[in-house]
Structures are given as structure tokens and as C-alpha cells.
Motif scaffolding. Sequence first.
Motif, PDB file in Angstrom:
ATOM      1  N   TYR A   1       0.836  -1.204   0.000  1.00  0.00           N
ATOM      2  CA  TYR A   1       0.000   0.000   0.000  1.00  0.00           C
ATOM      3  C   TYR A   1       0.870   1.253   0.000  1.00  0.00           C
ATOM      4  CZ  TYR A   1      -3.581   3.348   1.352  1.00  0.00           C
ATOM      5  OH  TYR A   1      -4.420   4.436   1.383  1.00  0.00           O
ATOM      6  N   ARG A   2       1.959   1.216   0.778  1.00  0.00           N
ATOM      7  CA  ARG A   2       2.831   2.381   0.867  1.00  0.00           C
ATOM      8  C   ARG A   2       3.438   2.717  -0.495  1.00  0.00           C
ATOM      9  NH1 ARG A   2       5.206   4.107   5.375  1.00  0.00           N
ATOM     10  NH2 ARG A   2       4.845   2.072   6.353  1.00  0.00           N
ATOM     11  N   PHE A   3       3.945   1.689  -1.190  1.00  0.00           N
ATOM     12  CA  PHE A   3       4.630   1.961  -2.455  1.00  0.00           C
ATOM     13  C   PHE A   3       3.651   2.361  -3.550  1.00  0.00           C
ATOM     14  CE2 PHE A   3       8.338   0.488  -0.441  1.00  0.00           C
ATOM     15  CZ  PHE A   3       9.425   0.787  -1.258  1.00  0.00           C
ATOM     16  N   THR A   4       2.473   1.768  -3.581  1.00  0.00           N
ATOM     17  CA  THR A   4       1.500   2.170  -4.608  1.00  0.00           C
ATOM     18  C   THR A   4       0.884   3.526  -4.308  1.00  0.00           C
ATOM     19  OG1 THR A   4      -0.200   0.903  -3.419  1.00  0.00           O
ATOM     20  CG2 THR A   4       0.941  -0.195  -5.238  1.00  0.00           C
ATOM     21  N   ASP A   5       1.201   4.106  -3.149  1.00  0.00           N
ATOM     22  CA  ASP A   5       0.687   5.430  -2.810  1.00  0.00           C
ATOM     23  C   ASP A   5       1.636   6.548  -3.223  1.00  0.00           C
ATOM     24  OD1 ASP A   5      -1.674   6.558  -1.643  1.00  0.00           O
ATOM     25  OD2 ASP A   5      -0.423   7.315  -0.014  1.00  0.00           O
ATOM     26  N   ILE A   6       2.835   6.192  -3.704  1.00  0.00           N
ATOM     27  CA  ILE A   6       3.799   7.202  -4.136  1.00  0.00           C
ATOM     28  C   ILE A   6       4.118   6.988  -5.606  1.00  0.00           C
ATOM     29  CG2 ILE A   6       4.796   7.398  -1.828  1.00  0.00           C
ATOM     30  CD1 ILE A   6       7.088   5.671  -2.741  1.00  0.00           C
ATOM     31  N   ARG A   7       4.755   7.999  -6.216  1.00  0.00           N
ATOM     32  CA  ARG A   7       5.075   7.945  -7.637  1.00  0.00           C
ATOM     33  C   ARG A   7       6.146   6.900  -7.920  1.00  0.00           C
ATOM     34  NH1 ARG A   7       6.498  14.027  -8.989  1.00  0.00           N
ATOM     35  NH2 ARG A   7       7.493  13.782  -6.944  1.00  0.00           N
ATOM     36  N   LEU A   8       6.122   6.358  -9.141  1.00  0.00           N
ATOM     37  CA  LEU A   8       7.081   5.325  -9.521  1.00  0.00           C
ATOM     38  C   LEU A   8       8.506   5.836  -9.470  1.00  0.00           C
ATOM     39  CD1 LEU A   8       5.253   3.622 -12.537  1.00  0.00           C
ATOM     40  CD2 LEU A   8       5.721   2.620 -10.313  1.00  0.00           C
ATOM     41  N   ALA A   9       8.699   7.125  -9.743  1.00  0.00           N
ATOM     42  CA  ALA A   9      10.058   7.672  -9.756  1.00  0.00           C
ATOM     43  C   ALA A   9      10.704   7.634  -8.386  1.00  0.00           C
ATOM     44  CB  ALA A   9      10.030   9.111 -10.280  1.00  0.00           C
ATOM     45  N   LEU A  10       9.915   7.570  -7.330  1.00  0.00           N
ATOM     46  CA  LEU A  10      10.459   7.577  -5.969  1.00  0.00           C
ATOM     47  C   LEU A  10      10.597   6.174  -5.388  1.00  0.00           C
ATOM     48  CD1 LEU A  10       8.415  10.570  -4.470  1.00  0.00           C
ATOM     49  CD2 LEU A  10      10.742  10.601  -5.397  1.00  0.00           C
ATOM     50  N   TRP A  11      10.294   5.173  -6.179  1.00  0.00           N
ATOM     51  CA  TRP A  11      10.332   3.819  -5.631  1.00  0.00           C
ATOM     52  C   TRP A  11      11.749   3.391  -5.256  1.00  0.00           C
ATOM     53  CZ3 TRP A  11       6.516  -0.319  -7.906  1.00  0.00           C
ATOM     54  CH2 TRP A  11       5.201   0.101  -7.640  1.00  0.00           C
ATOM     55  N   ALA A  12      12.738   3.694  -6.070  1.00  0.00           N
ATOM     56  CA  ALA A  12      14.111   3.249  -5.795  1.00  0.00           C
ATOM     57  C   ALA A  12      14.644   3.825  -4.475  1.00  0.00           C
ATOM     58  CB  ALA A  12      15.025   3.606  -6.963  1.00  0.00           C
ATOM     59  N   PRO A  13      14.619   5.159  -4.279  1.00  0.00           N
ATOM     60  CA  PRO A  13      15.099   5.661  -2.976  1.00  0.00           C
ATOM     61  C   PRO A  13      14.220   5.218  -1.811  1.00  0.00           C
ATOM     62  CG  PRO A  13      14.162   7.443  -4.287  1.00  0.00           C
ATOM     63  CD  PRO A  13      14.286   6.276  -5.191  1.00  0.00           C
ATOM     64  N   MET A  14      12.911   5.081  -2.054  1.00  0.00           N
ATOM     65  CA  MET A  14      12.035   4.618  -0.980  1.00  0.00           C
ATOM     66  C   MET A  14      12.370   3.181  -0.593  1.00  0.00           C
ATOM     67  SD  MET A  14       9.634   5.006   1.199  1.00  0.00           S
ATOM     68  CE  MET A  14       8.778   6.527   0.790  1.00  0.00           C
ATOM     69  N   TRP A  15      12.723   2.353  -1.586  1.00  0.00           N
ATOM     70  CA  TRP A  15      13.073   0.963  -1.261  1.00  0.00           C
ATOM     71  C   TRP A  15      14.338   0.901  -0.419  1.00  0.00           C
ATOM     72  CZ3 TRP A  15      17.073  -2.473  -1.900  1.00  0.00           C
ATOM     73  CH2 TRP A  15      16.779  -3.812  -1.650  1.00  0.00           C
ATOM     74  N   VAL A  16      15.324   1.721  -0.743  1.00  0.00           N
ATOM     75  CA  VAL A  16      16.557   1.758   0.060  1.00  0.00           C
ATOM     76  C   VAL A  16      16.236   2.208   1.485  1.00  0.00           C
ATOM     77  CG1 VAL A  16      18.828   2.812   0.300  1.00  0.00           C
ATOM     78  CG2 VAL A  16      17.993   2.155  -1.972  1.00  0.00           C
ATOM     79  N   TRP A  17      15.380   3.209   1.603  1.00  0.00           N
ATOM     80  CA  TRP A  17      15.005   3.687   2.929  1.00  0.00           C
ATOM     81  C   TRP A  17      14.266   2.613   3.721  1.00  0.00           C
ATOM     82  CZ3 TRP A  17      15.809   6.637   6.818  1.00  0.00           C
ATOM     83  CH2 TRP A  17      14.804   6.883   7.756  1.00  0.00           C
ATOM     84  N   ARG A  18      13.353   1.911   3.069  1.00  0.00           N
ATOM     85  CA  ARG A  18      12.604   0.863   3.765  1.00  0.00           C
ATOM     86  C   ARG A  18      13.506  -0.321   4.115  1.00  0.00           C
ATOM     87  NH1 ARG A  18       8.741   2.580   6.433  1.00  0.00           N
ATOM     88  NH2 ARG A  18       8.091   0.414   6.684  1.00  0.00           N
ATOM     89  N   LEU A  19      14.563  -0.521   3.350  1.00  0.00           N
ATOM     90  CA  LEU A  19      15.527  -1.565   3.691  1.00  0.00           C
ATOM     91  C   LEU A  19      16.206  -1.238   5.020  1.00  0.00           C
ATOM     92  CD1 LEU A  19      17.035  -4.156   2.870  1.00  0.00           C
ATOM     93  CD2 LEU A  19      18.697  -2.697   1.677  1.00  0.00           C
ATOM     94  N   LEU A  20      16.577   0.031   5.205  1.00  0.00           N
ATOM     95  CA  LEU A  20      17.178   0.439   6.482  1.00  0.00           C
ATOM     96  C   LEU A  20      16.157   0.389   7.611  1.00  0.00           C
ATOM     97  CD1 LEU A  20      19.281   3.496   5.203  1.00  0.00           C
ATOM     98  CD2 LEU A  20      20.053   1.146   5.607  1.00  0.00           C
ATOM     99  N   VAL A  21      14.935   0.802   7.304  1.00  0.00           N
ATOM    100  CA  VAL A  21      13.889   0.768   8.329  1.00  0.00           C
ATOM    101  C   VAL A  21      13.583  -0.658   8.750  1.00  0.00           C
ATOM    102  CG1 VAL A  21      11.440   1.268   8.754  1.00  0.00           C
ATOM    103  CG2 VAL A  21      12.886   2.968   7.642  1.00  0.00           C
ATOM    104  N   SER A  22      13.661  -1.599   7.796  1.00  0.00           N
ATOM    105  CA  SER A  22      13.365  -2.998   8.137  1.00  0.00           C
ATOM    106  C   SER A  22      14.355  -3.539   9.161  1.00  0.00           C
ATOM    107  CB  SER A  22      13.394  -3.861   6.876  1.00  0.00           C
ATOM    108  OG  SER A  22      14.711  -3.952   6.347  1.00  0.00           O
ATOM    109  N   ILE A  23      15.592  -3.072   9.124  1.00  0.00           N
ATOM    110  CA  ILE A  23      16.570  -3.515  10.123  1.00  0.00           C
ATOM    111  C   ILE A  23      16.187  -2.999  11.500  1.00  0.00           C
ATOM    112  CG2 ILE A  23      19.000  -3.414  10.791  1.00  0.00           C
ATOM    113  CD1 ILE A  23      19.703  -3.151   7.839  1.00  0.00           C
ATOM    114  N   VAL A  24      15.759  -1.738  11.553  1.00  0.00           N
ATOM    115  CA  VAL A  24      15.320  -1.168  12.836  1.00  0.00           C
ATOM    116  C   VAL A  24      14.089  -1.915  13.360  1.00  0.00           C
ATOM    117  CG1 VAL A  24      14.508   0.926  13.992  1.00  0.00           C
ATOM    118  CG2 VAL A  24      16.282   1.073  12.227  1.00  0.00           C
ATOM    119  N   LEU A  25      13.137  -2.169  12.470  1.00  0.00           N
ATOM    120  CA  LEU A  25      11.945  -2.909  12.884  1.00  0.00           C
ATOM    121  C   LEU A  25      12.281  -4.337  13.284  1.00  0.00           C
ATOM    122  CD1 LEU A  25       9.426  -1.672  10.158  1.00  0.00           C
ATOM    123  CD2 LEU A  25       9.624  -0.896  12.518  1.00  0.00           C
ATOM    124  N   PHE A  26      13.265  -4.913  12.618  1.00  0.00           N
ATOM    125  CA  PHE A  26      13.720  -6.260  12.968  1.00  0.00           C
ATOM    126  C   PHE A  26      14.242  -6.309  14.396  1.00  0.00           C
ATOM    127  CE2 PHE A  26      17.519  -9.039  13.134  1.00  0.00           C
ATOM    128  CZ  PHE A  26      16.901 -10.257  12.998  1.00  0.00           C
TER     129      PHE A  26
END
Length: 1021
Positions: A279-304
Motif C-alpha cells: 500500500y505504501r509503495f502504490t501510494d507514491i510515484r514510480l520515480a520515488l520507488w528506488a530511494p524509498m526501497w533503500v530507505w525501507r531496507l534500512l527501516v526494516s533492520i530497525v523494525l527487525f
Amino acid sequence: MQDVVGGVLAECRVSAEQSVEPAVAAIITVEDDRRFLSRTLRSVLNQTVLPSVIVIADCTDEGQSATKTTVSADSSMQNVEVRLVGAAGASSFGQAVRKALDNAYLPTTVRSLWLLHDDSRPRDASCLETMLEAWRNAPTAAVLGCKQVGWDEEETLHDVGCYATTNHGVASLVVDGEPDQEQYDARQDVYMVDLAGALVSLPVWRTLDGTDQAMGEFAESADFCRRVCLSGGRVLVVPKSAIAHRRARFEGLRTHDGEPTRHESARVSADLIDARERYRFTDIRLALWAPMWVWRLLVSIVLFIRQLVGKRPYEAACELGAPWRLLLAMPRLMGSRRKVARQSTATLRQLTVLVARRDQVAQWRERSAAFADSKNVPLLSPLAVAHLRRQRRRRLAWAAVMAVLAFVAGLLVNLDAWKALVTGGSFHSSTLVASAASWRQLFESATSAYTYADGLGVAAPPSPFLLVLLASSAVTLGHVTVAIGLMVFAAAPLSALSFWALAGIFTRSNPIRVVMGLLWCVFGGVLGLYSQGNLPMLTVMVFLPAAMAFAFRAVGMYHTEDVVSATASVQSAALASLCMMMVVAAEPQLVLPLLVVFAAFMVLVRSHRIMLLLIPVPGAFALAPTLLNVVLNLGDGSYRQLFADMNPASGDASTVSASNLFSLTLHAFGFGPGIDLRALPSTANMGALLTMLSLVALCVIAACALLLPFALRVSRMMWVIVVAGAFETLLAARMAVAPAQTGAVAGTTLPGLAFVMVGMLACVCMVAGRAAKPFSPLVSREVDHSRAIGSKDRGHYARRNLVIVARALLVLLLAACVALWGAIGGVRAYKGERLVPQRYELPLIAQDYLASGDGHRILALRADSSTEVSFSSMRTARGDLIDYSPSVSAAHVSTGWDRTSQTIAASSATLLQHNDDDAIAKIVDLGFGGIYIPYAPDSASRSLVSNILASDGTQSVVSNESGTYIRLTVDDTTTQGIDESGEAQALHSPWRWAWLWCMGIVTILYIVVAFPRIRRNGVKA
């Protein structure tokens, strides 16, 4: 499916009080799990306003032919059609609805769909009528949702619509599970509603092409309502209409494939996390998916890490893998994003009334966390809390007294060693080699596949016990000698406390737990573990009972106090894993019986078997080099190293024999190996006789546990431990682990005996019964029991008094065993089996030489007789424990001595007989820079010193009462030393770093899970 539907329809009939709405069609989706269908269909047919068509979408593969039936009504009323259509292959609720619409052929009068899960039923008869009235009042609405409440009669809320958030998500602002007090009934316009029970405009559904399959089951409602809002439509929630939703898949009662489960065993955390990220990714533009994915990768470690701290390892793993699962789903999600982007009539900035503020979201999360914590903490009365605190104070007092007694007993056995330790010295015994190694040397020896056990270095897997010593040295800030002292003197109280914890699993009787803890402690004493400083076995004595105790707590099989109940705990599973890691690292042979026990426990435990699967992981990583060496060199006898430990073979070590368990037990207790059953009654063997009688008594009592109805399962589990340990003991006695002059040295039998004893003593605890102090909220008063107790109660009190007397007799018997075994252990220590201070070490000039280069070595020689000489390679001031390798000793059994050892032996033997320049030259060529001969008042030692000094290339440097140090002179002192290329290659091996990183990460993760959460109140009044 037809039988279930037909059975409900046979009971229902449209009455005069009901009306039929021709513009509404109800669609109910059904999977293999049909436990809730009958009640849901019955609730739909009991509505005051009925849909004209009820479509049941069968998502199973049983029968896909459309079936049509009619619920009859009075002649003045319209009938209700019930159609059973196929929806096979549907992977989500929305897809099942789409398939149902394709196969149902709804009449043209239908303008709206009432969507229902098979586990979502209208709570009252006016649910649909209320929604239709709300739609008439708001004709521009595209979707009308209901208030989601609990399935049962309890008035608990799930949600009342949801709002959008500023971080591309949705929030209901309703605490899931809070009581329904109509506090949210003022809501109308919302951003999203649950489609279960929702009334959806059929034209809007077809215009937006229904839900998006790529969003997954848990995000399709949010995605559809989002597209409705962005396209200019309205989403309303009607709080007066309530849907009782069982949420079978969400709560784990149903698998992803629709199969029924029990006890909420299905896990949906990964699906929920994926729904959030999609839901989060389909709520933002496709052009922002790459930096958002990197950010969510870092966030996933914190959530882990956050989930691990919260003792939720499965959810933590789901969080860590979420970005990668999202990456695989991105091709399909691009189409979902395009669907959202096409709805450009309105934006969130224009829909501020539908967006939750940050403070609202923060307050909602805080309330949700507080509500979740309140469910996990038992709610007890003040009297119950006071009872628990009083019992805890008593337990701590008993345990403290027991620990003090155990510490004093261990101190008295090795008082001289304690004095040496506190004055900065060290100690040794016939099996314990002193150590002067640095923490760096210990770390390299424990983690590299290279050892100096043969003097000059050889490739071999590291001894797993060095990891235990490494951890102990970390506690002492890198002081290895202090770490050894800590392991020796802390073992007695810690082993008593360890078995105190295990005894508490089976009984709450404080006297039983104290005497069992002391019995386990003196069992180590009677085996000579404290007096000999047997570090591997002391580690087993400390951690084995604790590992078993935490394993039982992990699966919720333990006794508690009267007012609380046992629960499974992943934190206990992590603690059991770390304790078991120490056990198998100290004595690798215990892996074999533990595999048998693990398989038996998987069968015998009631539930939570996933907890048991977590326990072997850290130990497997710790033993990885050893196990890999065993597998790769199985034909060379590498399996022998499993049965050896870090204790060098002393002169009284047992040789390989086919002894029985009786003889092995007596020998372990310090009695001669030649004693047999016929010689036991003699006066000379009175100690052995009493020992065997005590063991037989304990075995009989432990066998009685198999007959107790309340301990059938756990007693069998512990007897599996007893039998597995007995077979391990017999196997170790038949396994050669090192060569010797009198025959091959057998593996140590002490780990197997400890395994047998821990199971046997645990069964004895079961015989003591639960023994929890009863709790009564009533005030006790003095009464005349002769009048108050009736005839029926007299039998109960008589049995209770009998149990109390029997438990007291058991305590006395165990106390007698403690006294007997303690006396035997004291006699062993008095006869000389004790730690002695290390009075001598290399001279300072020799120590300076060793410290000047990592490759410098000194050859230590000792003349045992005129024809026998012993040798050792020294790289520290005292020789070193870290330079012993069970793997190398086991390899010598199959392959014999290597060429380097043969050269040293031949040269040393020659120098014992006469001076020899070639022998000195060979020793120099090997890299030795000096020779040290300890002082001995015999002619053999004096001859050895004279012969060495009479050879060329030697120079006497120090000669005193401790020994003689002779320097070996060479032409170029800068190149003097052994070849270190093998060690450097092993230290820089990529496999070593891969193993260290994997083991380190796994251990840290388990420590995070095992670390206790700090709470001010464990219970609430």
C-alpha cells in the motif's frame, strides 16, 4: 457445500415482517473452512430487509456447476434467490467476488453489492436496512461500511472505518479489542472501510475494475477505497450497522489456502507486513520507488531489532525480509500504481478531513500498545499479588542459603588455589593446564583452524571449549587466568542454582529444590570436577540443568504458583539455546544424546514445537568447524574428537575397555576400576557400597515417576535423557581419543553420566509432587477441626498429610545422599586430587624472548627417568591450555605422531643419553630459541642439563631452584622462530570470517531475544 446451504435454507422462510430490496445482491465467499458459513447465512436470511439475490461464491474445487434455489415467501412478496456459483482459483476476496459476478448473471435491477465473508455476519436483523437508509440520506456515497465487532456476543471493536496517514498508510484510530461503548458512532466520511459487510455501488465496482489482486488480501480493501476517494467518490461508515467478524485468516484460524486450523496456529505476519508495504509503495510515484526501497531496507533492520526486543522472532524475520519480498512483487505493483494514478479527480491535500493527524496516530499507537500489554499481564487481586511476592521472597531466601553453602564447600576444597588466585598467581592440576595467554592469543586459537598442539603448528579445527573460555575472559576484561578462576570457583553455586531452576519445573517445594540443588553440586564434587579443575565438565554442570529448565519453560510445561498459569515463552527458548550452546561447546559428545532427546521432545511436547526448533541453532554454529571436520575426514577417525575434551590425558586416564555402566560409575566416583558386585560387601569397599545403594535408591524413586498420572509425559521425556546418557557413557568408554604407552586413552565418560544424573534427579523431583502453597483470599481462623471436618473431608486431609510426610522423608533421604557424596568428594580432595598453586614459571629473560616475537618458542624438557623424557613447546610463561587440541590428539590415534613431533622426540631422547650437536641443530632448525628444564632432584635431570650444555650452540642463562634455561645460539637472531605462514593463512581465510560473522550475528540475535524486558510490575492488581 450444497448440503450446508441446503440445511440452512430448509430452516428459513421469508416472513411478512421482512421485505426484499431488488436493487441489492449479497455475495458471500466461502473456502474449504465452512465452520462459520451456516451462522453467517442464517443471519443474512434473518434481516428485516433482504437482498433479492444471495450469491454464494464457492472457492473450492468440489463442484463448479451453478446451483439456484429460492427461499419461498408469501404470495404478496418477492422471493429471494440463492445462487451457489463456482469461484475456483480465487486467491483473494476481491477476486472471488469478480468470479462470482461473472458466473451469477445478476438481474439488471441490482445496483449495489453487499459483500460478505463467510466469517462476517450481521450482528442484528436491521444491519442492511440501516445501511440502505444511510445510503438514501447520502446518495452520492460509493461505498458504505459497517462497524467491525467481535464474532462472539462480547461487545468488542475491531475498527470503525480508517483514515489516511501522512506516511502513506491508513489508521483506524480504534484500539483493536476495546469495548464498544458507541464512542465512535459519530463517524461518517472515512478514507477506507473493510469490504467485509460493505455495501458497494455496482457501477463504481465495475468502473474501478473491483479490487486489485496484486495488493494481496489484507490490502485490497484499503486500495479499493483509496481509488474511490481519489476518483471523487465518498466512503461512509455506518456505525449503527455492525458486522460480527471472526477474522479467521487474520487471527490464524485459517491457512492462506483456506484450510481450517486450530488454536490460532496459522501465521499471517508476513502477509500483513507485505500489505503495509504494498500500500505504501502504490501510494507514491514510480520515480520515488528506488530511494524509498533503500530507505525501507534500512527501516526494516530497525523494525527487525524492535521485534526481537519484543520477543517476536517470527515477526522480526518477516520485517527483515519485507523489502526483498516487495522487490519480487514490484512488476505487478507497477500496474496497481497506474490504477491509483488514473484516479486524479482529488488528492489527499483536498481530503484533509479524511487524514489523521500525527498526534492522533501517536496517541492511537500508544493506546494500542498499552492495551496489548494489559492483555499479556495477568490481572490479579492485591491479595494474590501479596501472596506471590511473599512466595518469591521465600524462594530467594532458600536459594541464597543454598548458593552460599555451595560456594563455601567449593572454596574449602581448593583453598590454596583461591589464595593463589587472589594474590595474582595461577593454579593447575593433573588435568588442568595453567594459562598465561593474552586475550588476542585466545581469540585466534578459538576462531582459527590452526593450532600449536604439536608445538610448531598444524591445521586443525579449533576446540569448541575455547569459545566458552573466550566468553568467560570477556567477562573478566581479557584476563584469561582470572577467567579460569571464575569458572572454577563460581561453578559450585551456579550449578546448584541451575538445578534449583530445573527442580522448580517439576515441584514448588523449596526444601526439595534446595536439597536437589546441593545434591547436583556435590555430584560434581564426587566426580572430582572441583578438585581437578575440570573446566569442560564444570561448564556442563552449570549450563545443562538450566538449558533443560528453559526448554520446558519455552513450551509452557512447568509448574507455577497457585494463582498464575504456565505460558510458552520465546525468551526462554533463546535462553535454552544459549545454555545448550555452552554445553555442546564444552563437551561436543553430548550432541549425540541431545539429538535423540530433541527427536523425543518433538513427539512428546503438547504444543509450541516451533520453540524447540530454535534451540539447536547457536550450538550448531559453535560446533560447525568440528562437525565439518568430522564429516570431511570420517574415514580418518575424525569422529574420535567428539568424545575428547580440553583435559590432557593424565597418568590415571582410563584406557579403552568394554566396561559396564556399573564399573564406569564407580570409577567416576573415585573408586578402583577392579571392584565388582561380589567385592562390594567387604569393609574396604564400604564407600562404594553406600554409593551404589544411594544410586539404586535414586533410580527406584525416579522410576516411580513413570507411574504418576500427573507426570506421565514429562517423566517419559526425562527417562529418554537417562537412557540416551547411559548409551553415550558406554560409547565413550569404547572410543580411543589419544595414544598412550599403556594403551589408547578412552573418551571421557563424565558427560554421559551427568546426562543420566540430570534426568534421574529431575524424575525424583516429580515424585515430590507440585507442592505449591495454596492461595485462598479468605482469612484463616482457628476452628475446631474435629467438628468442622466432615467424614468426606477427613480422607482428603489424611491423604494430604501422608503426602507431606512422604515428602519430608524424601528430603531426609536426599540430604543423606548429599552428606554421603560430599564426604566421598572430600576424601578425594584430601588424598591429593586438588588444584595446586603454580609456583614456577619461565625466567623473566625467557619470557622477554617469547614476548619479542610471535614466532618465538622455547622447548621444555623433563626427564621422567633415565630412559624417558617428556617435551612441550611453550609460547607463554607457563605453557598453555589454549595449545591443547582434542582434534590433534584424536588424529594421533589413527595416523600416529607427525614428523615434527618425531624429530623433537628423537632429539630429546638423544640428549638424555649423551651430548649431540646434530640434535641441537635439529631443534634450532625447527625454530626453537631456547630449552627449559624444570628442576628435579634426580640424576636423570642433571644428566639432561649436562648433555645439552656439552653440545655446541647452547648457553646457560639462568639456573636456580625452579629450573635451568639454556639459550640456543644461532648466527642470525632476526630470523629465529617457527614458520607462521600456516597461521597467517588460517587467520585470513574467508571461511573463517564467514563462520565468525554467522555465529556472531546468530548469537547476538539470540542474546537480544533472551535479554529480559524491564517492567515495573510483572502482575497487576
